[in-house]
Design an enzyme around this catalytic site. Structure first.
Site, PDB file in Angstrom:
ATOM      1  N   HIS A   1       2.369   0.938   3.934  1.00  0.00           N
ATOM      2  CA  HIS A   1       1.632   1.550   2.825  1.00  0.00           C
ATOM      3  C   HIS A   1       1.207   2.979   3.137  1.00  0.00           C
ATOM      4  O   HIS A   1       0.691   3.245   4.221  1.00  0.00           O
ATOM      5  CB  HIS A   1       0.387   0.713   2.494  1.00  0.00           C
ATOM      6  CG  HIS A   1       0.703  -0.699   2.131  1.00  0.00           C
ATOM      7  ND1 HIS A   1       0.476  -1.756   3.000  1.00  0.00           N
ATOM      8  CD2 HIS A   1       1.247  -1.235   1.014  1.00  0.00           C
ATOM      9  CE1 HIS A   1       0.858  -2.882   2.420  1.00  0.00           C
ATOM     10  NE2 HIS A   1       1.334  -2.590   1.219  1.00  0.00           N
TER      11      HIS A   1
ATOM     12  N   SER B   1       1.607  -5.357  -3.339  1.00  0.00           N
ATOM     13  CA  SER B   1       0.504  -4.703  -2.635  1.00  0.00           C
ATOM     14  C   SER B   1       0.372  -3.228  -2.966  1.00  0.00           C
ATOM     15  O   SER B   1      -0.672  -2.633  -2.714  1.00  0.00           O
ATOM     16  CB  SER B   1       0.677  -4.861  -1.118  1.00  0.00           C
ATOM     17  OG  SER B   1       1.906  -4.301  -0.685  1.00  0.00           O
TER      18      SER B   1
ATOM     19  N   ASP C   1      -0.758   2.130   7.117  1.00  0.00           N
ATOM     20  CA  ASP C   1      -0.365   0.983   7.937  1.00  0.00           C
ATOM     21  C   ASP C   1       1.157   0.944   8.015  1.00  0.00           C
ATOM     22  O   ASP C   1       1.816   1.962   7.784  1.00  0.00           O
ATOM     23  CB  ASP C   1      -0.969  -0.334   7.405  1.00  0.00           C
ATOM     24  CG  ASP C   1      -0.470  -0.712   6.014  1.00  0.00           C
ATOM     25  OD1 ASP C   1       0.534  -0.131   5.551  1.00  0.00           O
ATOM     26  OD2 ASP C   1      -1.073  -1.603   5.390  1.00  0.00           O
TER      27      ASP C   1
END
Length: 361
Positions: free
Chosen positions: A339, A43, A336
């Site tokens: 991240h 990600s 978040d």
């Protein structure tokens, strides 16, 4: 923008100018320092591939992701804006970014600038990725072979070989192997202690790099493990009610990083003409977390968006509270649960660019 962040932006521009001058020929400065950027991983570099996977557990295709990106829309990037590879591509002189490989946009002339195979929840160990219906690293390598054929159809075989040999390859993964597998998989942690598990992961990295080399890659950058114990989701899950970084998890990341550095040194000795750089994201992200004010941030414990309360949602923004975003994401280190914000990614990218200069000269 704080003065420290302004100086960082200037530093990136100076690095680009210096590299362009170093790599210019006949007095003509190249528009791009490398012909293409080719990315593998999770990600941290996924630009939307998981949007095309119906069963993928982790997606960033909803607000408030992308709030500070182009057109203020979610693209699949796990941040409010640019991720680290976006910033790196800009620093290298690219005007745009390679689209997600599974996107219809990954075709024709768009292939000339590179490819992005990143998939949220992908990891070194394919078993981790399979748990979350992500694109495994093995499958990403298969997609890369497919990309080579498509590129040859656009640029010709000789042109494709030249692009692939001079391209910058980025590998960014591994966090999920710990957070989404090892730490809550009793059978796995019983089979491996941390030291042996890190050996297992770096062996996979070594084998993956061997395959890339056979396929023509010569310039590879691999990110270190981040400070696992400083991520907001980690503190929430493993901090036992304390607000500081979880020392044990950071120790695990440090163990992995030591073994990664040793493996990189061995790879460079083994393969003629191969350059590999470790992009240290552990140090800048830990420094941001422990002393955010030094870089102009005001919050390093709380997340900008409201994360979920259970299961995998503790890592991501809660789609049920899309309006629950902070007023100024640039003052937050983390967007978040795992991240960084775009602003933090800019700081991390500076460290990557500095470490990567040796790959490009």
């Amino acid at each position: 923008m704080s003065s420290s962040r302004g100086s960082s932006a200037m530093q990136r521009r100076l690095v680009l100018l210096a590299l362009s001058l170093l790599l210019s020929w006949g007095g003509v400065v190249q528009a791009q320092v490398v012909p293409a950027v080719i990315s593998f991983g999770d990600s941290t570099i996924d630009v939307g591939n998981n949007n095309y996977l119906p069963g993928a557990v982790f997606k960033a295709n909803y607000a408030p992701y992308g709030e500070n990106f182009r057109r203020h829309k979610a693209t699949g990037r796990f941040s409010d804006g640019k991720i680290v590879t976006d910033v790196t591509s800009e620093t290298l002189g690219f005007e745009g970014y390679a689209p997600p490989y599974l996107s219809p946009l990954a075709s024709g002339k768009n292939l000339l600038a590179g490819a992005n195979f990143g998939s949220a929840a992908s990891s070194y160990d394919d078993d981790t990725a399979a748990m979350y219906d992500a694109i495994t690293l093995s499958q990403q390598l298969k997609y890369y072979k497919e990309y080579q054929s498509k590129l040859a159809a656009v640029a010709g075989r000789r042109g494709a070989r030249s692009i692939l040999a001079d391209a910058l390859y980025v590998i960014s993964t591994g966090t999920g192997d710990f957070l989404q597998n090892y730490y809550h998989n009793a059978s796995l942690s019983a089979r491996y202690d941390v030291d042996r598990y890190c050996d297992h992961l770096v062996r996979i990295f070594s084998g993956f790099t061997d395959e890339l080399y056979k396929l023509g890659a010569r310039r590879i950058g691999v990110t270190s493990m981040p400070p696992l114990g400083c991520l907001p989701a980690s503190i929430r899950l493993y901090g036992k009610g304390r607000s500081g970084c979880v020392r044990r998890l950071n120790g695990d990341a440090e163990t992995f990083n030591r073994k990664l550095n040793a493996t990189v040194a061995a790879l460079v000795k083994r393969h003629d003409g191969l350059k590999v750089a470790v992009f240290d994201i552990y140090t800048p992200l830990r420094e941001l977390t422990e002393n955010p004010a030094a870089q102009g941030f005001s919050e390093a414990r709380k997340t900008c968006c409201r994360t979920g309360k259970a299961g995998t949602r503790v890592y991501l923004c809660d789609p049920a509270t899309a309006v629950g975003m902070c007023r100024n994401a640039s003052s937050y280190v983390y967007f978040d649960g795992v991240h960084p914000s775009e602003a933090a990614n800019l700081v991390i990218a500076d460290s990557m660019v500095s470490a990567g200069i040796g790959l490009l000269t």
